[in-house]
Motif scaffolding. Structure first.
Motif, PDB file in Angstrom:
ATOM      1  N   GLN A   5       0.804  -1.215   0.000  1.00 57.24           N
ATOM      2  CA  GLN A   5       0.000   0.000   0.000  1.00 57.24           C
ATOM      3  C   GLN A   5       0.843   1.274   0.000  1.00 57.24           C
ATOM      4  O   GLN A   5       0.328   2.340   0.268  1.00 57.24           O
ATOM      5  N   ARG A   6       2.141   1.161  -0.301  1.00 56.66           N
ATOM      6  CA  ARG A   6       2.996   2.350  -0.295  1.00 56.66           C
ATOM      7  C   ARG A   6       2.603   3.306  -1.421  1.00 56.66           C
ATOM      8  O   ARG A   6       2.188   2.896  -2.490  1.00 56.66           O
ATOM      9  N   ALA A   7       2.755   4.578  -1.163  1.00 59.20           N
ATOM     10  CA  ALA A   7       2.463   5.601  -2.161  1.00 59.20           C
ATOM     11  C   ALA A   7       3.477   5.524  -3.292  1.00 59.20           C
ATOM     12  O   ALA A   7       4.640   5.226  -3.080  1.00 59.20           O
ATOM     13  N   SER A   8       3.015   5.794  -4.500  1.00 59.67           N
ATOM     14  CA  SER A   8       3.906   5.875  -5.650  1.00 59.67           C
ATOM     15  C   SER A   8       4.225   7.344  -5.881  1.00 59.67           C
ATOM     16  O   SER A   8       3.386   8.104  -6.367  1.00 59.67           O
ATOM     17  N   LEU A   9       5.419   7.753  -5.498  1.00 61.95           N
ATOM     18  CA  LEU A   9       5.818   9.151  -5.607  1.00 61.95           C
ATOM     19  C   LEU A   9       5.925   9.561  -7.071  1.00 61.95           C
ATOM     20  O   LEU A   9       6.466   8.834  -7.893  1.00 61.95           O
ATOM     21  N   GLY A  10       5.387  10.726  -7.386  1.00 66.20           N
ATOM     22  CA  GLY A  10       5.521  11.275  -8.728  1.00 66.20           C
ATOM     23  C   GLY A  10       4.574  10.709  -9.758  1.00 66.20           C
ATOM     24  O   GLY A  10       4.745  10.934 -10.946  1.00 66.20           O
ATOM     25  N   ASP A  11       3.521  10.020  -9.316  1.00 69.51           N
ATOM     26  CA  ASP A  11       2.582   9.444 -10.278  1.00 69.51           C
ATOM     27  C   ASP A  11       1.367  10.334 -10.534  1.00 69.51           C
ATOM     28  O   ASP A  11       0.510  10.007 -11.352  1.00 69.51           O
ATOM     29  N   ASN A  28      12.464  21.630  -6.605  1.00 67.00           N
ATOM     30  CA  ASN A  28      12.258  23.083  -6.641  1.00 67.00           C
ATOM     31  C   ASN A  28      11.116  23.525  -7.548  1.00 67.00           C
ATOM     32  O   ASN A  28      11.159  24.606  -8.113  1.00 67.00           O
ATOM     33  N   ASP A  29      10.074  22.700  -7.671  1.00 63.79           N
ATOM     34  CA  ASP A  29       8.895  23.096  -8.445  1.00 63.79           C
ATOM     35  C   ASP A  29       7.653  23.216  -7.565  1.00 63.79           C
ATOM     36  O   ASP A  29       6.548  23.311  -8.054  1.00 63.79           O
ATOM     37  N   GLY A  30       7.857  23.200  -6.249  1.00 69.83           N
ATOM     38  CA  GLY A  30       6.757  23.332  -5.308  1.00 69.83           C
ATOM     39  C   GLY A  30       6.446  22.030  -4.594  1.00 69.83           C
ATOM     40  O   GLY A  30       6.091  22.030  -3.432  1.00 69.83           O
ATOM     41  N   CYS A  31       6.569  20.923  -5.300  1.00 68.27           N
ATOM     42  CA  CYS A  31       6.339  19.601  -4.714  1.00 68.27           C
ATOM     43  C   CYS A  31       7.645  18.823  -4.812  1.00 68.27           C
ATOM     44  O   CYS A  31       8.071  18.441  -5.901  1.00 68.27           O
ATOM     45  N   ALA A  32       8.278  18.604  -3.663  1.00 69.55           N
ATOM     46  CA  ALA A  32       9.587  17.945  -3.636  1.00 69.55           C
ATOM     47  C   ALA A  32       9.471  16.479  -4.055  1.00 69.55           C
ATOM     48  O   ALA A  32       8.383  15.902  -4.055  1.00 69.55           O
ATOM     49  N   ASN A  33      10.617  15.865  -4.382  1.00 73.23           N
ATOM     50  CA  ASN A  33      10.576  14.479  -4.852  1.00 73.23           C
ATOM     51  C   ASN A  33      10.200  13.474  -3.760  1.00 73.23           C
ATOM     52  O   ASN A  33       9.970  12.313  -4.051  1.00 73.23           O
ATOM     53  N   ASP A  34      10.093  13.931  -2.508  1.00 69.64           N
ATOM     54  CA  ASP A  34       9.589  13.063  -1.438  1.00 69.64           C
ATOM     55  C   ASP A  34       8.119  13.362  -1.114  1.00 69.64           C
ATOM     56  O   ASP A  34       7.589  12.937  -0.104  1.00 69.64           O
ATOM     57  N   SER A  35       7.461  14.110  -2.003  1.00 72.03           N
ATOM     58  CA  SER A  35       6.039  14.466  -1.904  1.00 72.03           C
ATOM     59  C   SER A  35       5.707  15.342  -0.708  1.00 72.03           C
ATOM     60  O   SER A  35       4.610  15.266  -0.154  1.00 72.03           O
ATOM     61  N   THR A  36       6.655  16.187  -0.312  1.00 69.63           N
ATOM     62  CA  THR A  36       6.384  17.230   0.668  1.00 69.63           C
ATOM     63  C   THR A  36       6.342  18.561  -0.086  1.00 69.63           C
ATOM     64  O   THR A  36       6.938  18.703  -1.157  1.00 69.63           O
ATOM     65  N   ILE A  37       5.641  19.525   0.460  1.00 74.64           N
ATOM     66  CA  ILE A  37       5.508  20.831  -0.189  1.00 74.64           C
ATOM     67  C   ILE A  37       6.734  21.675   0.121  1.00 74.64           C
ATOM     68  O   ILE A  37       7.100  21.834   1.288  1.00 74.64           O
ATOM     69  N   ASP A  38       7.368  22.200  -0.942  1.00 74.44           N
ATOM     70  CA  ASP A  38       8.539  23.058  -0.774  1.00 74.44           C
ATOM     71  C   ASP A  38       8.162  24.337  -0.024  1.00 74.44           C
ATOM     72  O   ASP A  38       7.055  24.872  -0.194  1.00 74.44           O
ATOM     73  N   HIS A  39       9.092  24.829   0.799  1.00 79.87           N
ATOM     74  CA  HIS A  39       8.895  26.058   1.575  1.00 79.87           C
ATOM     75  C   HIS A  39       8.536  27.221   0.651  1.00 79.87           C
ATOM     76  O   HIS A  39       9.196  27.456  -0.355  1.00 79.87           O
ATOM     77  N   GLY A  40       7.481  27.937   0.981  1.00 84.15           N
ATOM     78  CA  GLY A  40       7.057  29.098   0.210  1.00 84.15           C
ATOM     79  C   GLY A  40       6.025  28.790  -0.862  1.00 84.15           C
ATOM     80  O   GLY A  40       5.581  29.689  -1.565  1.00 84.15           O
TER      81      GLY A  40
END
Length: 71
Positions: A5-11, A28-40
Motif C-alpha cells: 500500500q505504499r504511495a507511488s511518488l511522482g505518479d 524546486n517546483d513546489g512539490c519535492a521528490n519526497d512528496s512534501t511541499i517546498d517552503h514558500g
C-alpha cells in the motif's frame, strides 16, 4: 501474499501519505521528490498544482524577485 500500500511518488495521484504529488520527481517546483511541499509554495488539486503566494513574506528564488508582504 500481502498487499503493498505504499504511495507511488511522482505518479500524479495524491495518496494519504503524500502532502503533494505533481506527477514528476523534479526538485524546486513546489512539490519535492519526497512528496512534501517546498517552503514558500502551496499546492492544490490532483495532480498537485503548486504555486508561490505573492505577499506571504517568503521569497522563492525560482519565481519571485522579492516579496514584501503586500498582496
Amino acid at each position: 501474499m500481502a498487499c503493498d500500500q505504499r504511495a507511488s511518488l511522482g505518479d500524479g495521484i495524491l495518496d494519504p501519505a503524500e502532502d503533494c504529488d505533481d506527477g514528476n520527481t523534479d526538485e524546486n517546483d513546489g512539490c519535492a521528490n519526497d512528496s512534501t511541499i517546498d517552503h514558500g509554495y502551496y499546492c492544490n488539486n490532483e495532480p498537485s498544482d503548486c504555486q508561490t503566494r505573492c505577499g506571504d513574506g517568503i521569497t522563492v528564488a525560482a519565481t519571485e524577485e522579492c516579496d514584501d508582504q503586500k498582496a
